[in-house]
Design an enzyme around this catalytic site. Structure first.
Site, PDB file in Angstrom:
ATOM      1  N   CYS A  28       0.730  94.840  27.693  1.00  0.00           N
ATOM      2  CA  CYS A  28       0.457  93.984  26.648  1.00  0.00           C
ATOM      3  C   CYS A  28       0.990  94.337  25.278  1.00  0.00           C
ATOM      4  O   CYS A  28       1.282  95.679  25.093  1.00  0.00           O
ATOM      5  CB  CYS A  28      -1.012  93.570  26.405  1.00  0.00           C
ATOM      6  SG  CYS A  28      -1.876  95.196  25.967  1.00  0.00           S
ATOM      7  N   CYS A  31      -0.541  97.410  23.943  1.00  0.00           N
ATOM      8  CA  CYS A  31      -0.183  98.617  24.384  1.00  0.00           C
ATOM      9  C   CYS A  31       1.128  99.524  23.497  1.00  0.00           C
ATOM     10  O   CYS A  31       1.164 100.482  23.372  1.00  0.00           O
ATOM     11  CB  CYS A  31       0.402  98.490  26.054  1.00  0.00           C
ATOM     12  SG  CYS A  31      -0.805  98.097  26.965  1.00  0.00           S
ATOM     13  N   ASP A 438      28.864  77.790  19.886  1.00  0.00           N
ATOM     14  CA  ASP A 438      30.039  78.405  20.000  1.00  0.00           C
ATOM     15  C   ASP A 438      30.931  77.248  20.417  1.00  0.00           C
ATOM     16  O   ASP A 438      30.407  76.175  20.968  1.00  0.00           O
ATOM     17  CB  ASP A 438      29.905  79.372  21.298  1.00  0.00           C
ATOM     18  CG  ASP A 438      31.337  79.835  21.617  1.00  0.00           C
ATOM     19  OD1 ASP A 438      32.002  80.373  20.599  1.00  0.00           O
ATOM     20  OD2 ASP A 438      31.653  79.924  23.030  1.00  0.00           O
ATOM     21  N   ASP A 638      28.508  80.761  25.523  1.00  0.00           N
ATOM     22  CA  ASP A 638      28.639  81.262  26.898  1.00  0.00           C
ATOM     23  C   ASP A 638      29.445  82.385  27.196  1.00  0.00           C
ATOM     24  O   ASP A 638      29.589  82.567  28.504  1.00  0.00           O
ATOM     25  CB  ASP A 638      29.490  79.846  27.561  1.00  0.00           C
ATOM     26  CG  ASP A 638      30.735  80.063  27.213  1.00  0.00           C
ATOM     27  OD1 ASP A 638      30.966  80.293  25.878  1.00  0.00           O
ATOM     28  OD2 ASP A 638      31.815  79.647  27.911  1.00  0.00           O
ATOM     29  N   ASP A 642      29.508  86.315  22.553  1.00  0.00           N
ATOM     30  CA  ASP A 642      28.337  85.655  22.132  1.00  0.00           C
ATOM     31  C   ASP A 642      26.998  86.451  22.203  1.00  0.00           C
ATOM     32  O   ASP A 642      25.853  86.078  21.606  1.00  0.00           O
ATOM     33  CB  ASP A 642      28.117  84.250  22.736  1.00  0.00           C
ATOM     34  CG  ASP A 642      29.163  83.257  22.345  1.00  0.00           C
ATOM     35  OD1 ASP A 642      29.643  83.237  21.391  1.00  0.00           O
ATOM     36  OD2 ASP A 642      29.444  82.576  23.445  1.00  0.00           O
TER      37      ASP A 642
END
Length: 750
Positions: A28, A31, A438, A638, A642
């Site tokens: 978590c 932590c 993009d 894509d 990027d």
């Protein structure tokens, strides 16, 4: 860097280094805070940070004082671990996550199997012989073995004076089990006081099973996620062929030095950055530029690590190796962008952090109040009411509030071609105020196609097409494939070719039926004194203004055809962009293409904001620029180029037909190439977050009403004390309300 420190009259050199290490066993955000505080408290450490999202820690320390093993021992002292001094720390971390997922899965299955008969006995066969003992035997391993992690984590939190969901689970299930065990062995204690000895084994077992299921859903996303960094590193070949005194020698990539001459053959990945010294080819540089058309490389041209050679061969001189290459810089930037995000404290953990101590305080206050003012049955009423407070405050509904809404939301997204990797992006997407797109492969198709054939004169067009097909089929130029594909669709077969010649940086030449034919650029026409008519010049200029590449097909005397090739805009891009703009979201287009092409595409899309000739690092910098201006940024891309910007963005969305790296870094992936899925994803986020908030309301309304009643607030008025069994039923009802509300999202329209 090296500095000097004066210690006891002696000068001691200090060597400040910064390293990143995978962290194991964190469950978590609290932590991560604990690990960070321990690292900062270690001797020699100047600064440290821990990212729960990617399970890593960065540490800046004095290597003259602290060693990695000291950092590891410090972290191990509070129950976590640091991966140091291993050949492949990423692999160790992934294996640890896989084992942890399998453990949580096993825990969930077995706790559910054992909890089911306990629920049946508790709900329908309460008075069966030895029913309490059977329930106790079945629920004991659920609570104390399969649920042991909740108690261990709760103890870790308590040691640091913190409380979270695990604290609430451990308290409620532990007390319910112990109270029920007492009532099972000593029922006469209550019978003598005119009360029934209720047991709550089913409540304890079901809570562990339900919360374990939520943990399993969370861990599934982590264990199934492959490493983006590892995939990026896979773009670099393991071995390289260097030229030594005219002969090839195969050496490991680590042995390559600056000024080595390296041979690259067709289809191979380029290992390091450098400059071509001999030979020529076309190189796919889409990982850097994002543009789909391979770039011609001749002597003097730059080449970059990770890019892919096409059909030719060449030799180049290494100029940047190791961590200095552009590929290494992209890897480093992705790591920094992922690690720079602060650990996100989930809303439910924030609430639990306040709720747990409040409930504990109310339970203690209830016990004390009854002991003081309870009269003859003070202890009995004090014990019953304080246990009832803890039972009704059971966190089952609280634990289900977020996972159930997220689970339904993720399923709804999948139905609409939106794959969601984590809850954080789904919770944040509804706040997006800027979307960066993009161009290539996102707004456009990402593949060059022939858009126009402009034929001249009254010649035999069918014969010319046959000749054009034959010449382009022999060409290595990437645009030739677009022409061949188009002519294939028309059923063109080709003709016999008498001779063929590739003309570097200009085009191709072929000899058919006693005549020369040329395909290429304007430079090729000028060299062969082939003139363009004013009409053709106008046509070519118009096509170029439309962001199309113009190719000329001629014989030795005149132009036969103008061929326009372009990366077509997707049919749905314009509507999707308008939909986003109608929501008040600013939409930006970034491209590595030239200004003329970018402007032409932006005009077709009616897009106000665009930037041309953008490098990968520029994209990430632009994301930061918008974030610094106060915008919540979604990045849609894509390609490998990027990946840094995707990692930097608040919400990252990859196109499903894009590169594995982009999909790995991104938190959402669109299976379809339809950009209409982007506004759908934002709408889904809005409805999911609304569902989470409603769930939290239902999870708490019972507590707001029930806790005061459980504490006995009505007793002075009408003598009413809430039975712990009714308290357990109220807890179950809140869980049913939460699940039912989450399921409503299934039929919602996005």
């Amino acid at each position: 860097m090296t500095t000097a420190t004066l210690t006891s009259g002696k000068i001691r050199k200090s060597h400040i280094v910064r390293e990143s290490f995978p962290v194991l066993e964190m469950t978590c955000a609290a932590c991560a805070v604990s690990v960070e505080s321990m690292l900062k408290a270690t001797a020699g450490v100047k600064d440290a940070g821990v990212n729960f999202a990617n399970q890593t820690a960065w540490v800046e320390y004095d290597s003259a004082i602290a060693k990695p093993v000291d950092l590891q021992n410090s972290v191990r002292s509070i129950g976590y671990d640091l991966v140091v001094d291993v050949e492949d720390p990423q692999a160790v971390q992934e294996e640890s996550q896989r084992k942890h997922y399998e453990e949580v899965k096993r825990r969930t299955i077995w706790s559910s199997i054992l909890a089911l008969p306990v629920v049946i006995i508790g709900m329908f066969f309460m008075d069966m012989p030895y029913g309490n003992y059977i329930s106790m035997i079945l629920s004991a391993p659920v609570v104390f073995y399969f649920g042991r992690s909740f108690f261990i984590n709760a103890w870790k939190q308590a040691r640091h004076r913190k409380a979270n969901m695990d604290t609430l689970v451990a308290l409620s299930t532990g007390i319910a089990f112990l109270f029920s065990t007492f009532n099972t062995f000593f029922p006469d204690f209550w019978h003598a006081r005119g009360l029934h000895a209720h047991v709550y084994f089913e409540a304890a077992a079901v809570v562990i099973a339900f919360i374990s299921l939520g943990k399993l859903l969370e861990e599934k996303a982590k264990s199934n996620t492959s490493s983006a960094i590892k995939k990026l590193m896979g773009l670099q070949p393991k071995t390289v062929r260097i030229m030594v005194e005219g002969t090839e020698q195969e050496v490991p990539i680590s042995a390559v030095k600056v000024e080595h001459t390296i041979m690259v053959r067709p289809g191979e990945k380029i290992p390091v950055d450098g400059t071509v010294v001999s030979g020529s080819s076309y190189v796919d540089e889409s990982m850097i530029s994002g543009e789909p058309i391979p770039v011609e490389k001749t002597a003097g041209e730059k080449v970059f690590a990770g890019t892919i050679n096409q059909k030719g061969s060449f030799q180049f001189e290494a100029e940047k190796v190791g961590g200095d290459t552009i590929l290494a810089q992209i890897i480093k930037m992705v790591q920094q962008a992922q690690g720079s995000k602060a650990p996100v404290q989930k809303l439910v953990d924030k609430i639990a952090g306040i709720f747990v101590p409040v409930v504990m305080g109310i339970a203690v206050l209830t016990f004390i109040t009854w002991m003081i003012f309870g009269g003859d049955n003070a202890f009995t009423h004090a014990l019953l009411t304080s246990v009832t407070v803890l039972v009704i405050a059971c966190p089952c509904a609280l634990g289900l509030a977020t996972p159930t809404a997220i689970m339904v939301g993720v399923g709804k997204g999948a139905e609409n071609n939106i794959l969601i990797k984590d809850a954080e992006s789904l919770e944040l997407a509804h706040k997006v105020t800027a979307v960066i797109l993009d161009k290539t492969g996102t707004i456009t198709e990402g593949k060059p196609v022939v858009t126009d054939f402009v034929w001249q004169g009254q010649g035999d067009v069918k014969l010319y097409k046959d000749i054009l097909y034959t010449l382009e089929a022999q060409s290595e130029h990437p645009l030739a494939e677009a022409v061949v594909s188009r002519l294939k669709e028309e059923g063109i077969k080709g003709v016999a070719l008498e001779s063929f010649e590739s003309l570097t940086a200009r085009g191709v030449k072929g000899y058919v039926n006693g005549m020369n034919y040329f395909i290429g650029n304007k430079k090729l026409l000028d060299e062969n004194s082939i003139l363009l008519t004013p009409d053709l010049t106008t046509v070519a200029s118009r096509l170029q203004d439309e962001a199309k590449t113009v190719v000329y097909f001629t014989n030795s005397e005149t132009v036969l055809a103008i061929i326009a090739i372009a990366d077509k805009i997707k049919t749905t891009s314009k509507a999707a962009i308008k939909s986003l703009q109608d929501k008040g979201i600013d939409v930006y287009m970034l491209t590595g293409d030239n200004e003329q092409t970018a402007r032409a595409v932006a005009e077709q899309l009616e897009l106000k904001h665009y930037k041309a000739e953008v490098l990968p690092s520029d994209k990430a910098d632009f994301v930061k620029q918008l974030q610094n201006a106060g915008k919540i940024v979604a990045m849609v891309g894509d390609g490998i180029n990027d990946s840094h910007a995707l990692a930097q963005a608040d919400v990252s969305i990859a196109m499903g037909k894009g590169s594995d790296i982009a999909m790995d870094v991104a938190k959402m992936t669109l299976i379809t190439s339809d950009l209409q899925s982007i506004p759908k994803a934002l709408n889904l986020s809005t409805k999911t977050v609304r569902g989470i908030r409603q769930n939290l309301f239902w999870a708490f309304i019972y507590n707001v009403i029930g806790i005061p009643i459980a504490a006995g607030i009505l007793y002075p008025v009408n003598g009413f004390l809430l039975d712990p069994m009714i308290a357990g039923a109220a807890m179950a009802l809140s869980s049913v309300s939460v699940v039912g509300n989450s399921l409503r999202l299934r039929v919602a329209k996005i």
